[in-house]
Design an enzyme around this catalytic site. Structure first.
Site, short mmCIF file in Angstrom:
data_model
loop_
_atom_site.label_atom_id
_atom_site.label_comp_id
_atom_site.label_asym_id
_atom_site.label_seq_id
_atom_site.Cartn_x
_atom_site.Cartn_y
_atom_site.Cartn_z
N VAL A 76 0.87 -1.18 0.00
CA VAL A 76 0.00 0.00 0.00
C VAL A 76 0.91 1.23 0.00
O VAL A 76 2.10 1.10 0.28
CB VAL A 76 -0.94 0.00 1.23
CG1 VAL A 76 -1.86 -1.21 1.20
CG2 VAL A 76 -0.16 0.03 2.55
N SER A 129 12.65 -3.54 -5.57
CA SER A 129 12.97 -2.70 -6.73
C SER A 129 12.78 -3.44 -8.03
O SER A 129 13.01 -4.65 -8.11
CB SER A 129 14.42 -2.21 -6.65
OG SER A 129 14.72 -1.48 -7.82
N LYS A 183 17.21 0.32 0.31
CA LYS A 183 16.37 0.66 -0.86
C LYS A 183 16.42 2.17 -1.14
O LYS A 183 16.45 2.59 -2.30
CB LYS A 183 14.92 0.20 -0.63
CG LYS A 183 13.95 0.61 -1.73
CD LYS A 183 14.33 -0.01 -3.07
CE LYS A 183 13.39 0.18 -4.22
NZ LYS A 183 12.74 1.41 -4.48
N HIS A 186 19.60 2.83 -2.84
CA HIS A 186 19.41 2.37 -4.22
C HIS A 186 18.76 3.48 -5.04
O HIS A 186 19.19 3.81 -6.14
CB HIS A 186 18.54 1.10 -4.24
CG HIS A 186 17.99 0.75 -5.58
ND1 HIS A 186 16.94 1.42 -6.16
CD2 HIS A 186 18.36 -0.20 -6.48
CE1 HIS A 186 16.68 0.91 -7.35
NE2 HIS A 186 17.53 -0.08 -7.57
N ASN A 187 17.70 4.07 -4.48
CA ASN A 187 16.99 5.11 -5.22
C ASN A 187 17.83 6.37 -5.38
O ASN A 187 17.75 7.04 -6.41
CB ASN A 187 15.66 5.43 -4.53
CG ASN A 187 14.61 4.39 -4.86
OD1 ASN A 187 14.94 3.23 -5.05
ND2 ASN A 187 13.35 4.79 -4.91
N GLU A 190 19.96 5.63 -8.14
CA GLU A 190 19.08 5.67 -9.33
C GLU A 190 18.92 7.12 -9.81
O GLU A 190 19.06 7.42 -11.00
CB GLU A 190 17.73 5.07 -8.93
CG GLU A 190 16.61 5.16 -9.94
CD GLU A 190 15.28 4.63 -9.36
OE1 GLU A 190 15.27 3.49 -8.86
OE2 GLU A 190 14.28 5.37 -9.40
C1 6PG Z 1 12.45 0.89 -8.06
C2 6PG Z 1 12.15 2.37 -8.14
C3 6PG Z 1 10.82 2.71 -7.57
C4 6PG Z 1 10.56 4.22 -7.55
C5 6PG Z 1 9.87 4.73 -8.74
C6 6PG Z 1 9.75 6.25 -8.83
O1 6PG Z 1 13.48 0.60 -7.48
O2 6PG Z 1 11.68 0.09 -8.56
O3 6PG Z 1 13.13 3.07 -7.43
O4 6PG Z 1 10.78 2.21 -6.28
O5 6PG Z 1 9.75 4.55 -6.51
O6 6PG Z 1 10.50 4.26 -9.85
O7 6PG Z 1 10.54 6.97 -7.99
P1 6PG Z 1 10.53 8.55 -8.06
O8 6PG Z 1 9.09 8.98 -8.21
O9 6PG Z 1 11.08 9.05 -6.78
O10 6PG Z 1 11.33 8.92 -9.25
#
Ligand code: 6PG
Length: 469
Positions: A76, A129, A183, A186-187, A190
């Site tokens: 959720v 992810s 995580k 990770h982001n 990203e």
């Molecule tokens: C993942 C991504 C995911 C993320 C969205 C958008 O690892 O699958 O990091 O979790 O939440 O892709 O993230 P933003 O809206 O912050 O760009």
């Protein structure tokens, strides 16, 4: 009715895909969604997997459908919805039942929920992810909580996770919020990787005047070399796509205002608390924030004029590729250094080599470099990744190109926040004698804060006029 081995709450895109993945791997699953019609529609559309799925109309039905001790995944929206769901579930569950939050939770919330779970039901926070595709066919999974709880559901999580040469990209990261912390980092990586790609895209589009198809071909070619990664791969695909409405490149029709759900920002805030240095990630978050201020940017362009931008042959694609290689190493090194700092500060022994291994497949930042990073971190987890011989070698050959790219971009008004701050970090990291002596002198001058001397003498103050010499 077959007893389900696990339950799942929240049949939005990610929840639905995860539930199908679990069912496909042979685990009967009970599902519940706030809107009952969504639950029934989910089962109706599950095709061959439908017999593995028990749709439940109430939370009590869901709980009754799952074999004890129960495990229930929450998918959720992060935040209040998770707390509300836990509150609703708690009276229905036994002490040793397990609630698993698989959303993008703020790790502080996971810490709190783990602490609240001490008398049961139990609680595990897992970072998942890979987006929709990953959830359906194999995400990367980063778990946090009690090891015993992870071990209990590991057979299911390992089965649904992406595989790298047969090894599941799922692992236990440490206590409480460790999985959600990893995580978040990770982001953060990203964000930085995406921003760096956007910056070299800008050089190709505005500095080199390349057409979208040429840019697509360049990313495609890079994806066969050291930059091989999911983000480069999809960048080639998006650059190659044509808008069905206008017939022009899809990228040209997309407004340059980037969204964000906040995980990159959390990473940066946490890095500041920990005094960890992640400037490329910070720059990427800043760039997203600034991208959304379109009106302000247009006002700036009206006052100062657009920067010239054309590079007139000053850079080659080979230099750009090398700059990207250096930038990528630097942003991952910053992310791992942040995890290392958090490990010490929180007394969480987060396993750096395993984190690199988990990220090799399934997740958004998967990249061929991660296998070498896993090797380097196994050799010495405490060493900064950029000092590992393999990556030090790559940086030695690639940083001159990064320098040329950043310099040419600066001279021609092409903004390059992530790559430029990556380069500044690299240069600071190899400067034995920095300029912080000036900062110390200033601090002593105006606040008598004192400094250490290079000769070791005890005198900690300078001969500043009027400052007690
Ligand atoms: C993942 C991504 C995911 C993320 C969205 C958008 O690892 O699958 O990091 O979790 O939440 O892709 O993230 P933003 O809206 O912050 O760009």
């Amino acid at each position: 009715m077959t007893q389900s081995q696990i339950g799942l709450i929240g049949l939005g895109t990610m929840g639905a895909m995860l539930a199908l993945n679990i069912a496909e791997k042979g685990f009967p699953i009970a599902v519940w969604n706030r809107t009952t019609s969504v639950t029934h529609q989910f089962k109706a559309e599950a095709g061959m997997l439908a017999p593995m799925i028990t749709p439940c109309e109430t939370l009590a039905d869901l709980v009754a459908a799952i074999a004890k001790p129960r495990a229930i995944i929450l998918m959720v929206p992060a935040g209040q919805a998770v707390d509300d769901q836990i509150t609703a579930l708690r009276p229905l569950l036994d002490k040793d039942d397990l609630i698993i939050d698989a959303g993008n939770a703020l790790f502080h919330d996971t810490n709190r929920r783990s602490a609240d779970a001490v008398n049961g039901p139990r609680f595990l926070g897992i970072g998942v992810s890979g987006g929709e595709e990953g959830a359906r066919h194999g995400p990367a999974i980063m778990g946090g909580g009690a090891r015993a709880d992870w071990d209990r559901v590991a057979p299911i999580l390992n089965a649904i996770a992406a595989k790298y040469k047969g090894q599941p990209c799922a692992d236990f990261m440490g206590p409480a919020g460790a999985g959600h912390f990893v995580k978040a980092v990770h982001n953060g990586i990203e964000y930085a990787d995406m921003q760096m790609i956007a910056e070299v895209y800008g050089v190709m589009r505005d500095g080199m005047g390349m057409a979208a198809v040429e840019i697509a071909a360049t990313f495609h070619a890079w994806n066969k070399g050291p930059l091989q990664s999911y983000l480069i791969e999809i960048s080639a695909e998006v650059a190659a796509a044509t808008d069905t409405h206008s017939g022009t490149p899809m990228l040209d029709m997309i407004l340059d205002r980037a969204g964000q759900k906040g995980t990159g920002r959390w990473t940066v805030i946490e890095a500041q608390h920990l005094a960890a240095t992640i400037p490329a990630i910070e720059a990427a978050v800043m760039a997203r924030n600034l991208s959304s201020r379109l009106e302000e940017r247009l006002a700036g362009e009206a006052i100062f004029g657009a920067a010239p931008q054309a590079l007139n042959g000053a850079l080659s694609l080979a230099q750009l590729e090398q700059a990207m290689i250096a930038g990528k190493i630097l942003c991952y090194a910053q992310g791992f250094a942040l995890i290392s700092a958090a490990s010490k500060a929180f007394d969480w022994p987060m396993p750096l080599p395993e984190i690199a291994r988990v990220w090799r497949e399934g997740c958004i930042i998967r990249s061929s470099m991660l296998n070498d990073m896993a090797t380097a971190l196994t050799e010495d987890p405490a060493r900064n990744l950029m000092f590992a011989p393999f990556f030090a070698g790559l940086l030695t050959t690639s940083h001159p190109a990064l320098r040329q790219v950043v310099a040419a971009a600066a001279l021609n008004g092409l903004p390059m926040p992530a790559l430029a701050s990556g380069l500044a970090w690299f240069d600071m990291m190899r400067t034995g004698r920095s300029t912080a002596n000036m900062i110390q002198a200033q601090r002593d001058f105006f606040g008598a804060h004192g400094f250490e001397r290079i000769d070791g003498l005890a005198d900690k103050h300078g001969p500043w006029v009027g400052h007690g010499i």
